[in-house]
Design an enzyme around this catalytic site. Structure first.
Site, PDB file in Angstrom:
ATOM      1  N   ARG A   1     -13.831  31.403 -46.508  1.00  0.00           N
ATOM      2  CA  ARG A   1     -12.382  31.490 -46.394  1.00  0.00           C
ATOM      3  C   ARG A   1     -11.786  32.210 -47.600  1.00  0.00           C
ATOM      4  O   ARG A   1     -12.322  32.126 -48.696  1.00  0.00           O
ATOM      5  CB  ARG A   1     -11.787  30.070 -46.319  1.00  0.00           C
ATOM      6  CG  ARG A   1     -11.895  29.465 -44.953  1.00  0.00           C
ATOM      7  CD  ARG A   1     -11.632  27.987 -44.919  1.00  0.00           C
ATOM      8  NE  ARG A   1     -10.557  27.493 -45.773  1.00  0.00           N
ATOM      9  CZ  ARG A   1     -10.162  26.216 -45.789  1.00  0.00           C
ATOM     10  NH1 ARG A   1     -10.741  25.329 -45.000  1.00  0.00           N
ATOM     11  NH2 ARG A   1      -9.201  25.820 -46.596  1.00  0.00           N
TER      12      ARG A   1
ATOM     13  N   ARG B   1     -19.422  26.657 -48.591  1.00  0.00           N
ATOM     14  CA  ARG B   1     -18.940  26.395 -47.226  1.00  0.00           C
ATOM     15  C   ARG B   1     -18.673  27.714 -46.490  1.00  0.00           C
ATOM     16  O   ARG B   1     -18.215  28.675 -47.082  1.00  0.00           O
ATOM     17  CB  ARG B   1     -17.643  25.583 -47.304  1.00  0.00           C
ATOM     18  CG  ARG B   1     -17.037  25.274 -45.949  1.00  0.00           C
ATOM     19  CD  ARG B   1     -16.237  24.012 -45.969  1.00  0.00           C
ATOM     20  NE  ARG B   1     -14.876  24.213 -46.456  1.00  0.00           N
ATOM     21  CZ  ARG B   1     -13.972  23.248 -46.485  1.00  0.00           C
ATOM     22  NH1 ARG B   1     -14.276  22.027 -46.104  1.00  0.00           N
ATOM     23  NH2 ARG B   1     -12.766  23.482 -46.952  1.00  0.00           N
TER      24      ARG B   1
ATOM     25  N   ARG C   1      -6.703  24.594 -55.818  1.00  0.00           N
ATOM     26  CA  ARG C   1      -6.517  23.622 -54.727  1.00  0.00           C
ATOM     27  C   ARG C   1      -6.846  22.206 -55.209  1.00  0.00           C
ATOM     28  O   ARG C   1      -6.174  21.241 -54.838  1.00  0.00           O
ATOM     29  CB  ARG C   1      -7.394  23.984 -53.523  1.00  0.00           C
ATOM     30  CG  ARG C   1      -6.810  25.118 -52.702  1.00  0.00           C
ATOM     31  CD  ARG C   1      -7.820  25.724 -51.771  1.00  0.00           C
ATOM     32  NE  ARG C   1      -8.255  24.822 -50.715  1.00  0.00           N
ATOM     33  CZ  ARG C   1      -9.423  24.928 -50.079  1.00  0.00           C
ATOM     34  NH1 ARG C   1     -10.278  25.883 -50.413  1.00  0.00           N
ATOM     35  NH2 ARG C   1      -9.727  24.096 -49.130  1.00  0.00           N
TER      36      ARG C   1
ATOM     37  N   LYS D   1     -13.335  15.742 -44.776  1.00  0.00           N
ATOM     38  CA  LYS D   1     -12.361  15.223 -43.791  1.00  0.00           C
ATOM     39  C   LYS D   1     -12.593  15.841 -42.406  1.00  0.00           C
ATOM     40  O   LYS D   1     -12.621  15.141 -41.405  1.00  0.00           O
ATOM     41  CB  LYS D   1     -10.914  15.519 -44.239  1.00  0.00           C
ATOM     42  CG  LYS D   1     -10.530  14.894 -45.563  1.00  0.00           C
ATOM     43  CD  LYS D   1      -9.063  15.122 -45.897  1.00  0.00           C
ATOM     44  CE  LYS D   1      -8.677  16.563 -46.141  1.00  0.00           C
ATOM     45  NZ  LYS D   1      -9.306  17.199 -47.312  1.00  0.00           N
TER      46      LYS D   1
ATOM     47  N   ARG E   1       0.336  15.671 -47.190  1.00  0.00           N
ATOM     48  CA  ARG E   1      -0.235  16.155 -48.450  1.00  0.00           C
ATOM     49  C   ARG E   1       0.706  15.968 -49.627  1.00  0.00           C
ATOM     50  O   ARG E   1       0.327  16.261 -50.757  1.00  0.00           O
ATOM     51  CB  ARG E   1      -0.536  17.637 -48.307  1.00  0.00           C
ATOM     52  CG  ARG E   1      -2.022  17.879 -47.912  1.00  0.00           C
ATOM     53  CD  ARG E   1      -2.517  18.986 -48.497  1.00  0.00           C
ATOM     54  NE  ARG E   1      -3.602  19.808 -48.533  1.00  0.00           N
ATOM     55  CZ  ARG E   1      -4.399  20.259 -47.600  1.00  0.00           C
ATOM     56  NH1 ARG E   1      -4.294  19.884 -46.383  1.00  0.00           N
ATOM     57  NH2 ARG E   1      -5.343  21.099 -47.908  1.00  0.00           N
TER      58      ARG E   1
HETATM   59  P1  AMP Z   1      -7.092  22.791 -45.603  1.00  0.00           P
HETATM   60  O1  AMP Z   1      -7.869  23.521 -44.548  1.00  0.00           O
HETATM   61  O2  AMP Z   1      -6.646  21.429 -45.152  1.00  0.00           O
HETATM   62  O3  AMP Z   1      -7.773  22.783 -46.937  1.00  0.00           O
HETATM   63  O4  AMP Z   1      -5.729  23.619 -45.793  1.00  0.00           O
HETATM   64  C1  AMP Z   1      -5.745  24.961 -46.214  1.00  0.00           C
HETATM   65  C2  AMP Z   1      -4.399  25.327 -46.810  1.00  0.00           C
HETATM   66  O5  AMP Z   1      -3.369  25.178 -45.830  1.00  0.00           O
HETATM   67  C3  AMP Z   1      -3.964  24.472 -47.977  1.00  0.00           C
HETATM   68  O6  AMP Z   1      -4.518  24.883 -49.210  1.00  0.00           O
HETATM   69  C4  AMP Z   1      -2.439  24.677 -47.932  1.00  0.00           C
HETATM   70  O7  AMP Z   1      -2.075  25.948 -48.433  1.00  0.00           O
HETATM   71  C5  AMP Z   1      -2.173  24.684 -46.436  1.00  0.00           C
HETATM   72  N1  AMP Z   1      -1.898  23.329 -45.916  1.00  0.00           N
HETATM   73  C6  AMP Z   1      -2.671  22.626 -45.023  1.00  0.00           C
HETATM   74  N2  AMP Z   1      -2.124  21.432 -44.759  1.00  0.00           N
HETATM   75  C7  AMP Z   1      -0.983  21.360 -45.495  1.00  0.00           C
HETATM   76  C8  AMP Z   1       0.014  20.370 -45.666  1.00  0.00           C
HETATM   77  N3  AMP Z   1      -0.029  19.205 -45.032  1.00  0.00           N
HETATM   78  N4  AMP Z   1       1.047  20.654 -46.522  1.00  0.00           N
HETATM   79  C9  AMP Z   1       1.136  21.834 -47.154  1.00  0.00           C
HETATM   80  N5  AMP Z   1       0.220  22.811 -47.053  1.00  0.00           N
HETATM   81  C10 AMP Z   1      -0.838  22.585 -46.226  1.00  0.00           C
END
Ligand code: AMP
Length: 215
Positions: A162, A127, A173, A13, A88
């Protein structure tokens, strides 16, 4: 363009969003990037979000909606936006619908980037992400390594794994994605907005999307 990017963690994404924003000046809005920035800056939001994120759990909907309500009203969203990692949950999608109606904004598409699980697992384990919260460039030690190992090409900060990209957190996740986020595909299908693109290469995904969007 005004898009929602759906897809499991590691589906590409962020990479797709970064390429598409260069086309028409739309802005990428990644809730994950915003939250990581807040964690690094040690703000109240960051302190609250950190433990959820490190476990691979979702941060509470109320925190996310507070962020997005403000973010979508900033000036740079006027040319369009790509929502990367938001919504999400069904609740976030429902609340986004109300918010967009209030702001008189119509979405063009909800893109479902569909990538096989084994490819996703391999990508997430390899990554690397720039730790500078203003950069957050993405690398892959196998397919797209930084020129100098561990150093971001763009800003010179460390390119790191990360904290939520340990094997345990990655599996969690992906499970969270299946349970809470995958149902959004049905939600946006009912709205007539879903376009599914299957591709293990982000370049191919971008080509298909450009065609579908008329660019
Ligand atoms: P990402 O970089 O999009 O994978 O997000 C990393 C982490 O941030 C996720 O595993 C969640 O803990 C949190 N997070 C990001 N976006 C959301 C969202 N829209 N709703 C809830 N938690 C989020």
């Amino acid at each position: 363009m005004k898009l929602i990017l759906l897809g499991a963690p590691g589906a590409g994404k962020g990479t797709v969003a970064k390429i598409l924003t260069a086309i028409d000046g739309s802005v990428q809005i990644s809730t994950g990037d915003i939250l990581r920035g807040a964690v690094q800056a040690g703000t109240e939001l960051g302190k609250e979000a950190k433990s959820y994120m490190n476990r691979g759990d979702l941060v509470p909907d109320s925190l996310i909606m507070g962020i997005m309500e403000k973010r979508l009203q900033e000036d740079d969203c006027k040319k369009g936006f790509l929502l990367d990692g938001f919504p999400r949950t069904i609740l976030q999608a429902e609340e986004l619908k109300v918010l967009l109606a209030k702001l008189d904004i119509t979405l063009d598409m909800a893109v479902n980037i569909d990538v096989p699980r084994d490819v996703i697992l391999d990508r997430l384990c390899t990554r690397r992400t720039c730790e500078n919260s203003k950069c957050q460039a993405i690398y892959n030690v196998k397919s797209n390594p930084p020129k100098q190992e561990g150093i971001c090409d763009k800003c010179g900060s460390a390119a790191i794994q990360r904290e939520d990209e340990t094997e345990e957190a990655i599996l969690h996740r992906l499970q969270t994605y299946n349970d809470k986020t995958a149902p959004l595909i049905g939600f946006y299908e009912k709205e007539g907005l879903v376009k599914t693109v299957s591709g293990t290469s982000s370049d191919i995904v971008v080509l298909e999307l450009k065609e579908a969007l008329g660019f």
